[in-house]
Design a protein around this motif. Structure first.
Motif, PDB file in Angstrom:
ATOM      1  N   SER A 228      58.444 -31.401  43.369  1.00  0.00           N
ATOM      2  CA  SER A 228      58.545 -32.660  42.627  1.00  0.00           C
ATOM      3  C   SER A 228      57.347 -32.830  41.686  1.00  0.00           C
ATOM      4  N   ASN A 231      58.068 -30.602  38.757  1.00  0.00           N
ATOM      5  CA  ASN A 231      59.195 -31.146  38.002  1.00  0.00           C
ATOM      6  C   ASN A 231      58.795 -32.394  37.216  1.00  0.00           C
ATOM      7  N   SER A 234      57.207 -31.201  34.274  1.00  0.00           N
ATOM      8  CA  SER A 234      58.128 -30.582  33.307  1.00  0.00           C
ATOM      9  C   SER A 234      58.650 -31.621  32.319  1.00  0.00           C
ATOM     10  N   ALA A 264      59.424 -24.911  38.070  1.00  0.00           N
ATOM     11  CA  ALA A 264      60.180 -26.103  37.698  1.00  0.00           C
ATOM     12  C   ALA A 264      61.665 -25.782  37.809  1.00  0.00           C
ATOM     13  N   SER A 265      62.460 -26.765  38.175  1.00  0.00           N
ATOM     14  CA  SER A 265      63.890 -26.519  38.340  1.00  0.00           C
ATOM     15  C   SER A 265      64.662 -27.796  38.126  1.00  0.00           C
ATOM     16  N   GLY A 267      65.985 -29.258  40.321  1.00  0.00           N
ATOM     17  CA  GLY A 267      65.774 -30.056  41.535  1.00  0.00           C
ATOM     18  C   GLY A 267      65.875 -29.172  42.757  1.00  0.00           C
ATOM     19  N   ASN A 303      62.980 -36.029  42.620  1.00  0.00           N
ATOM     20  CA  ASN A 303      64.033 -35.004  42.667  1.00  0.00           C
ATOM     21  C   ASN A 303      65.349 -35.558  42.106  1.00  0.00           C
ATOM     22  N   GLN A 306      65.014 -35.831  38.369  1.00  0.00           N
ATOM     23  CA  GLN A 306      65.115 -34.551  37.671  1.00  0.00           C
ATOM     24  C   GLN A 306      66.574 -34.147  37.467  1.00  0.00           C
ATOM     25  N   ILE A 465      64.168 -26.087  31.293  1.00  0.00           N
ATOM     26  CA  ILE A 465      63.347 -27.155  31.898  1.00  0.00           C
ATOM     27  C   ILE A 465      61.860 -27.001  31.558  1.00  0.00           C
TER      28      ILE A 465
END
Ligand code: UDX
Ligand code: UDX
Ligand code: ADP
Length: 480
Positions: A228, A231, A234, A264-265, A267, A303, A306, A465
């Motif tokens: 998190s 992210n 990001s 980074a993703s 989530g 999360n 994101q 992302i």
């Protein structure tokens, strides 16, 4: 010969027991489950879970010192050590709904153990459970024991799916918590002796019961918090022109922080992170620690943010509407090398896109059509989850097709969303894919696996992302 029985033949129990059997030929291991279909699958060539390396381990031991059975009571009554690895989902109704762990399966397993036991046993808590569960279980066992002695240990499992066999062969640590009494210590030593067959002594940590239980929740909370954190960064990278990969790399070079788990993703997903944090939040609230609860809740909120942000980016980029546009979804599992979809971010992203009336064509190398349809129609518990929508109507489900090939999924599509980092998505023929798509053709990479420059040269509009935005995306409405 020491006999081990494991109640629950799932993602944790199955692989863990297979590795114990492999590494300890002198121990007989029985894995039992109430689900007949699961046990049948474990006894077949098509194991119920996809996990690299698992087939080979099972083939080597099954029928020798590893057995899968539905005869729960027989194997429990014969065992010296009973592992309990049953599911502990989040409660969906009643007290603590949406946060507390549902211990129904655990309690019924404990009552059954007390019921069928004829000799002293060590009972090992393997599934992640709230702190002090061991104490509750101990009470159930001792109050129903008919003079038999039970020692409770907490031995949380830290394996990650997709790398379970590797993690079990070479764990960072094995954690065993027990009572600080001579009998408790004896039980700890007995379990330690099992792991000592292949795990170096210094990696086997022993603690009191509650430290072991809490360490598992804490480890998962820390890991999820890292994701998190990255992210959240990001989103700031996209707003400022910084590049999350460069930032992560630079941050991870600090040995106090370390390089792992900073990707980074779209989530995090999986059966553990969200469930364990919700559990932690609940425990904090019950113990009068609202500030601590609030702190950990933010990990889940980011999360959800994101996943939401990703959906908004897709819709905003495509002229603010995806209504009736075909969108290819590549990857549905919560991470690569598993067929598991529990809490996968793909569920929320797909529901978000369907909410905007998109038509989805989904491809995942390991997830079946049945599973995807079930996931998209399932009702989620509603705890501060803006993306957890109501169940899909039958017409919405018709908007979803599941195909067995990435090229089929992307044919005539307006956009592609990459939601799982499967290796095969890195080497697709993107020129061929581009030629068969509607124009302008968009790629939204939720896992940062594609080569953005190459795809831009082909003609794609690319979003990745936390990466600097294409001019196209900058011109579209801001995404909050
Ligand atoms: C996790 C813990 O890692 C493991 O120790 C525990 O026993 C169970 O929970 P698992 O859920 O199987 O394991 O997989 P993990 O590799 O931790 O990934 C969880 C999620 O985080 C996945 O959706 C993954 O894609 C995501 N992730 C992971 C990121 O988004 N970025 C990262 O840098 C790492
Ligand atoms: C920090 C960063 O470490 C450094 O890289 C940056 O350049 C400047 O800020 P500094 O503030 O000098 O350096 O000391 P640091 O060792 O990071 O400690 C900061 C505070 O955190 C201290 O009050 C320290 O006692 C506390 N701390 C540190 C803890 O409470 N627990 C810890 O585990 C570590
Ligand atoms: P995990 O990811 O923690 O391993 P799973 O859901 O994959 O969780 O596996 C848990 C397994 O436990 C399921 O296969 C379920 O059928 C089994 N189970 C639950 N309760 C009992 C019980 N009382 N006796 C035997 N097996 C049980």
């Amino acid at each position: 010969m020491v006999k081990i029985c494991c109640i629950g033949a799932g993602y944790v129990g199955g692989p863990t027991m297979a590795v114990i059997a492999l590494k300890c030929p002198s121990i007989e291991v029985a894995v039992v489950d109430i689900s007949v279909s699961r046990i049948t699958a474990w006894n077949s060539d098509q194991l119920p879970i996809y996990e690299p390396g698992l087939d080979a381990v099972v083939k080597q031991c099954r029928g020798k010192n590893l057995f899968f059975s539905t005869d729960v009571e027989k194997h429990v009554s014969e065992a010296d050590i009973v592992f309990v690895s049953v599911n502990t989902p989040t409660k969906t109704r009643g007290l603590g709904a949406g946060k507390a762990a549902d211990l129904t399966y655990w309690e019924s397993a404990a009552r059954m153990i007390a019921d069928v036991s004829k000799s002293d046993k060590i009972v090992v808590e393997k599934s992640t459970v709230p702190v002090k569960t061991a104490e509750a279980i101990e009470k159930i066992l001792t109050h129903n024991s008919k003079g038999i002695k039970f020692q409770i240990l907490s031995n949380p499992e830290f394996l990650a799916e997709g790398t379970a066999i590797q993690d079990l062969f070479n764990p960072d640590r094995v954690l065993i918590g027990g009572r600080e009494t001579p009998e408790g210590d004896k039980a700890i030593q007995a379990l330690k002796a099992v792991y000592a067959h292949w795990v170096p002594q210094e990696r086997i940590l022993t603690t009191n019961l509650w430290s072991a239980e809490l360490s598992k929740l804490a480890a998962n909370a820390f890991l999820a918090q890292r994701i998190s954190s990255v992210n959240a960064m990001s989103a700031l990278c996209e707003a400022t022109g910084a590049n999350i990969s460069e930032v992560s790399y630079a941050v991870g070079k600090d040995t106090r922080i370390g390089p792992k788990f900073l990707n980074a993703s779209v989530g995090f997903g999986g059966s553990c992170f969200q469930k364990d944090i919700l559990n932690l939040v609940y425990i904090c609230e019950c113990n009068g620690l609202p500030e601590v609860a609030e702190y950990w809740k933010q990990v889940i909120k980011i999360n959800d943010y994101q996943k939401n942000r990703f959906v908004n980016r897709v819709v905003a980029s495509m002229f603010n509407t995806v209504s009736n546009k075909k969108i290819a979804v590549l990857g549905f599992a919560f991470k690569k090398d598993t067929g598991d979809t529990r809490e996968t971010p793909a569920i929320d992203v797909c529901k978000g896109l369907l909410g905007d009336k998109a038509r989805l064509s989904i491809y995942d190398p390991q997830v079946t059509e049945d599973q995807i349809q079930r996931d998209l129609t399932m009702n989620k518990f509603d705890w501060d989850h803006p993306l957890h929508l109501q169940p899909m109507s039958p017409t919405t489900v018709k908007q979803v097709s599941v195909v067995w090939d990435a090229y089929e999924a992307t044919k005539d599509a307006h956009g592609i969303c990459i939601l799982t980092e499967w290796d095969e998505f890195k080497t697709l023929d993107y020129k061929k894919i581009y030629d068969n798509m509607q124009k302008p053709a968009f790629i939204f990479d939720g896992r940062n696996i594609v080569d953005m420059d190459k795809l831009r040269d082909i003609g794609f509009i690319v979003y990745s992302i936390g990466k600097p935005l294409d001019a196209w995306l900058k011109d579209m409405p801001a995404v909050a």
